[in-house]
Design a protein around this motif. Sequence first.
Motif, PDB file in Angstrom:
ATOM      1  N   ASP A   1      47.277  16.554  72.913  1.00 19.04           N
ATOM      2  CA  ASP A   1      46.284  17.606  72.687  1.00 19.04           C
ATOM      3  C   ASP A   1      44.869  17.058  72.512  1.00 19.04           C
ATOM      4  O   ASP A   1      43.947  17.820  72.201  1.00 19.04           O
ATOM      5  CB  ASP A   1      46.647  18.418  71.435  1.00 19.04           C
ATOM      6  CG  ASP A   1      47.727  19.453  71.708  1.00 19.04           C
ATOM      7  OD1 ASP A   1      47.818  19.917  72.859  1.00 19.04           O
ATOM      8  OD2 ASP A   1      48.469  19.792  70.771  1.00 19.04           O
ATOM      9  N   GLU A   2      44.663  15.757  72.711  1.00 17.72           N
ATOM     10  CA  GLU A   2      43.359  15.138  72.471  1.00 17.72           C
ATOM     11  C   GLU A   2      42.347  15.569  73.529  1.00 17.72           C
ATOM     12  O   GLU A   2      42.358  15.095  74.662  1.00 17.72           O
ATOM     13  CB  GLU A   2      43.499  13.612  72.471  1.00 17.72           C
ATOM     14  CG  GLU A   2      42.195  12.853  72.317  1.00 17.72           C
ATOM     15  CD  GLU A   2      41.374  13.324  71.141  1.00 17.72           C
ATOM     16  OE1 GLU A   2      40.304  13.931  71.372  1.00 17.72           O
ATOM     17  OE2 GLU A   2      41.813  13.109  69.996  1.00 17.72           O
ATOM     18  N   ARG A   3      41.455  16.470  73.154  1.00 12.86           N
ATOM     19  CA  ARG A   3      40.546  17.073  74.127  1.00 12.86           C
ATOM     20  C   ARG A   3      39.383  16.160  74.525  1.00 12.86           C
ATOM     21  O   ARG A   3      38.645  16.463  75.463  1.00 12.86           O
ATOM     22  CB  ARG A   3      40.004  18.390  73.555  1.00 12.86           C
ATOM     23  CG  ARG A   3      41.099  19.455  73.389  1.00 12.86           C
ATOM     24  CD  ARG A   3      41.418  20.112  74.716  1.00 12.86           C
ATOM     25  NE  ARG A   3      42.690  20.815  74.732  1.00 12.86           N
ATOM     26  CZ  ARG A   3      42.902  22.017  74.225  1.00 12.86           C
ATOM     27  NH1 ARG A   3      41.934  22.650  73.600  1.00 12.86           N
ATOM     28  NH2 ARG A   3      44.089  22.585  74.331  1.00 12.86           N
TER      29      ARG A   3
ATOM     30  N   GLY B   1      40.380  13.637  79.203  1.00 15.40           N
ATOM     31  CA  GLY B   1      41.214  14.478  80.054  1.00 15.40           C
ATOM     32  C   GLY B   1      40.660  14.563  81.460  1.00 15.40           C
ATOM     33  O   GLY B   1      40.194  13.566  82.027  1.00 15.40           O
TER      34      GLY B   1
ATOM     35  N   GLU C   1      37.945  15.812  82.844  1.00 19.89           N
ATOM     36  CA  GLU C   1      36.544  15.453  83.100  1.00 19.89           C
ATOM     37  C   GLU C   1      36.372  13.947  83.239  1.00 19.89           C
ATOM     38  O   GLU C   1      35.655  13.467  84.134  1.00 19.89           O
ATOM     39  CB  GLU C   1      35.668  15.979  81.962  1.00 19.89           C
ATOM     40  CG  GLU C   1      34.185  15.713  82.153  1.00 19.89           C
ATOM     41  CD  GLU C   1      33.335  16.287  81.031  1.00 19.89           C
ATOM     42  OE1 GLU C   1      32.176  15.865  80.891  1.00 19.89           O
ATOM     43  OE2 GLU C   1      33.838  17.161  80.293  1.00 19.89           O
TER      44      GLU C   1
ATOM     45  N   SER D   1      52.971  24.738  75.235  1.00 22.38           N
ATOM     46  CA  SER D   1      51.579  25.191  75.308  1.00 22.38           C
ATOM     47  C   SER D   1      51.446  26.402  76.215  1.00 22.38           C
ATOM     48  O   SER D   1      50.698  27.341  75.917  1.00 22.38           O
ATOM     49  CB  SER D   1      50.682  24.053  75.817  1.00 22.38           C
ATOM     50  OG  SER D   1      50.674  22.972  74.913  1.00 22.38           O
TER      51      SER D   1
ATOM     52  N   ARG E   1      45.818  14.963  81.085  1.00 23.30           N
ATOM     53  CA  ARG E   1      45.929  14.037  79.949  1.00 23.30           C
ATOM     54  C   ARG E   1      47.366  13.535  79.802  1.00 23.30           C
ATOM     55  O   ARG E   1      47.598  12.351  79.522  1.00 23.30           O
ATOM     56  CB  ARG E   1      45.475  14.722  78.665  1.00 23.30           C
ATOM     57  CG  ARG E   1      45.384  13.784  77.459  1.00 23.30           C
ATOM     58  CD  ARG E   1      44.946  14.537  76.213  1.00 23.30           C
ATOM     59  NE  ARG E   1      43.796  15.369  76.483  1.00 23.30           N
ATOM     60  CZ  ARG E   1      43.854  16.698  76.589  1.00 23.30           C
ATOM     61  NH1 ARG E   1      44.996  17.342  76.410  1.00 23.30           N
ATOM     62  NH2 ARG E   1      42.765  17.387  76.847  1.00 23.30           N
TER      63      ARG E   1
ATOM     64  N   LEU F   1      41.461  25.223  79.855  1.00 22.24           N
ATOM     65  CA  LEU F   1      41.821  23.949  79.242  1.00 22.24           C
ATOM     66  C   LEU F   1      43.176  23.423  79.704  1.00 22.24           C
ATOM     67  O   LEU F   1      43.420  22.215  79.666  1.00 22.24           O
ATOM     68  CB  LEU F   1      41.838  24.093  77.713  1.00 22.24           C
ATOM     69  CG  LEU F   1      40.489  24.382  77.047  1.00 22.24           C
ATOM     70  CD1 LEU F   1      40.696  24.657  75.565  1.00 22.24           C
ATOM     71  CD2 LEU F   1      39.524  23.226  77.247  1.00 22.24           C
TER      72      LEU F   1
ATOM     73  N   SER G   1      43.421  20.401  82.116  1.00 19.57           N
ATOM     74  CA  SER G   1      43.039  19.138  81.488  1.00 19.57           C
ATOM     75  C   SER G   1      44.168  18.599  80.621  1.00 19.57           C
ATOM     76  O   SER G   1      44.384  17.386  80.540  1.00 19.57           O
ATOM     77  CB  SER G   1      41.769  19.323  80.648  1.00 19.57           C
ATOM     78  OG  SER G   1      41.253  18.071  80.226  1.00 19.57           O
ATOM     79  N   ASP G   2      44.908  19.495  79.981  1.00 21.15           N
ATOM     80  CA  ASP G   2      46.063  19.065  79.190  1.00 21.15           C
ATOM     81  C   ASP G   2      47.093  18.379  80.082  1.00 21.15           C
ATOM     82  O   ASP G   2      47.695  17.367  79.702  1.00 21.15           O
ATOM     83  CB  ASP G   2      46.711  20.264  78.495  1.00 21.15           C
ATOM     84  CG  ASP G   2      45.831  20.878  77.416  1.00 21.15           C
ATOM     85  OD1 ASP G   2      44.868  20.212  76.987  1.00 21.15           O
ATOM     86  OD2 ASP G   2      46.103  22.023  77.017  1.00 21.15           O
TER      87      ASP G   2
END
Length: 226
Positions: free
Chosen positions: A90-92, A95, A97, A206, A38, A31, A34-35
């Motif tokens: 942190d909005e998954r 990101g 994808e 993180s 984002r 993950l 992706s963070d």
Amino acid sequence: MNPTAPAPAPGVADRLAALCLTWRGRLPATLAPSDTVRAGLLVDLALAGRLTSTETSIELDSTPTGSPAADALLAAMDADPDRPLDDWLDERAIGLEQVVAALLESGQWRVTRSGPLRRRSLAPADPPPGWDGRDGGDWTVHLREPAELSPADAAVAALAVTGGLLGPARETGHADEPAAVPAAVLDRTGAARWLCAAAVEHLAWSRQRDRLQSAHLYVSDTVGPG
């Protein structure tokens, strides 16, 4: 995509997405990348003047930028204005994808099939000279010599190093302590400095959390009853 229309210049998030690719052209399963992407979307919005910081709040201009992923994030933020910045970092739901999907849709990235299993590989459709999908060049130069960096270049360097997409963490694959980002690099991000600094701090936190969790799991696996 209109074949006669020029491709838009890659944004910070687009460039970070390219650094996420493995040498086989695959996307990572973790993950953390992706963070980082984002965070790049948020910086793109700040560089485009859609997010600005005041003494008491973050001001939002909901005018679309033309970047599908950035505009999706902008619309979500506009619909929930009281949500703090850390939550959006942190909005998954938005990101890596979504950024990759937009790059493929626009034709800026291409899909190839390689190996006996014909697995999907991704790559920029028009890669710059020397691009091989594995590294971003001499990342230390970006931190040591920031004077010539554009705001976008500085943001890419700061976020990529902190997020582990450049530097020792990318080479080892471990969630090592990220290299410190000099204030001079953050200063080069211009109007987006406030957001880039917040994103760097959040990503570093993180990474530290991930290291502690990994250490805890290692101890749990190696030290048991009896």
